[in-house]
Design an enzyme around this catalytic site. Sequence first.
Site, mmCIF file in Angstrom:
data_model
loop_
_atom_site.group_PDB
_atom_site.id
_atom_site.type_symbol
_atom_site.label_atom_id
_atom_site.label_comp_id
_atom_site.label_asym_id
_atom_site.label_seq_id
_atom_site.Cartn_x
_atom_site.Cartn_y
_atom_site.Cartn_z
ATOM 1 N N LYS A 1 0.853 -1.194 0.000
ATOM 2 C CA LYS A 1 0.000 0.000 0.000
ATOM 3 C C LYS A 1 0.884 1.237 0.000
ATOM 4 O O LYS A 1 1.746 1.407 0.867
ATOM 5 C CB LYS A 1 -0.843 -0.016 1.272
ATOM 6 C CG LYS A 1 -2.315 0.205 1.041
ATOM 7 C CD LYS A 1 -3.048 -0.013 2.331
ATOM 8 C CE LYS A 1 -4.446 0.495 2.224
ATOM 9 N NZ LYS A 1 -5.135 0.431 3.509
HETATM 10 C C1 E4P Z 1 -8.445 1.310 3.453
HETATM 11 O O1 E4P Z 1 -7.637 0.648 2.917
HETATM 12 C C2 E4P Z 1 -8.231 2.090 4.679
HETATM 13 O O2 E4P Z 1 -7.414 1.339 5.525
HETATM 14 C C3 E4P Z 1 -9.505 2.348 5.424
HETATM 15 O O3 E4P Z 1 -10.621 1.978 4.646
HETATM 16 C C4 E4P Z 1 -9.623 3.688 6.051
HETATM 17 O O4 E4P Z 1 -10.864 3.767 6.703
HETATM 18 P P1 E4P Z 1 -11.215 4.883 7.791
HETATM 19 O O5 E4P Z 1 -11.428 6.173 7.078
HETATM 20 O O6 E4P Z 1 -12.484 4.385 8.429
HETATM 21 O O7 E4P Z 1 -10.052 4.942 8.738
#
Ligand code: E4P
Length: 225
Positions: free
Chosen positions: A83
């Site tokens: 990522k």
């Molecule tokens: C996705 O890959 C992220 O880790 C995640 O969806 C972020 O979500 P949040 O905005 O609820 O922290």
Amino acid sequence: MKFFIDTASVSEIREALAMGLLDGVTTNPSLIAKEKRGFRETVEEILSIVPGPVSIEVVATDYKGMLAEAREIVRMGENAVVKIPLTLEGIKATKALSEGGVKVNNTLCFSPLQALLSAKAGAAYISPFVGRLDDRGHEGMEIVRDIRGIYDNYDFRTELLVASVRSPLHVLEAARIGADVATVPYAVLCDLIKHPLTDVGLAKFLEDWKKVGETVIRETAGAAR
Ligand code: E4P
């Protein structure tokens, strides 16, 4: 549409796997920190129990550092996806890693233009954060719709992964738009199956069934064989 679970909790992942609905996992530094276990221990366990892709985020912010961390992450398991945040350094790293055959999930996407660059750089996944946009008064699903249109215009292979999902409505909209993946918190995954009319209907069926006065499995079936 594929379902990923957005968590670093091994117990939640095991529950979701048991449902038979899990296609992959996404984590981020905040989710890893929440588990209060070692990073490597957590990630290696997740990679070993999940048959699909598992996204693990770099924390370096410079190109060289991102590449070095990405190399370390892919060594942890063949289903590891790296990522990378959508910064200038991040897009350079995405291009280099993708050309080298590493699967990249571009994270922290808040605009269709960022998604366009991500696809041009060869990312395997683009993660627009719909919940965080909603929190700021922007309609998060609008950029998902835009990205779908742009990717279809040019036949980009990058998978559209709806992230920062907060409710079943986000999942419904993602499916209507034709997103490839939704990554959902465990609680939302469970909520998808729930409906009060299902519960009321089931209670009524079971009450009426008592009037039949029989069992579905013949009580003597085992003995007769
Ligand atoms: C996705 O890959 C992220 O880790 C995640 O969806 C972020 O979500 P949040 O905005 O609820 O922290």
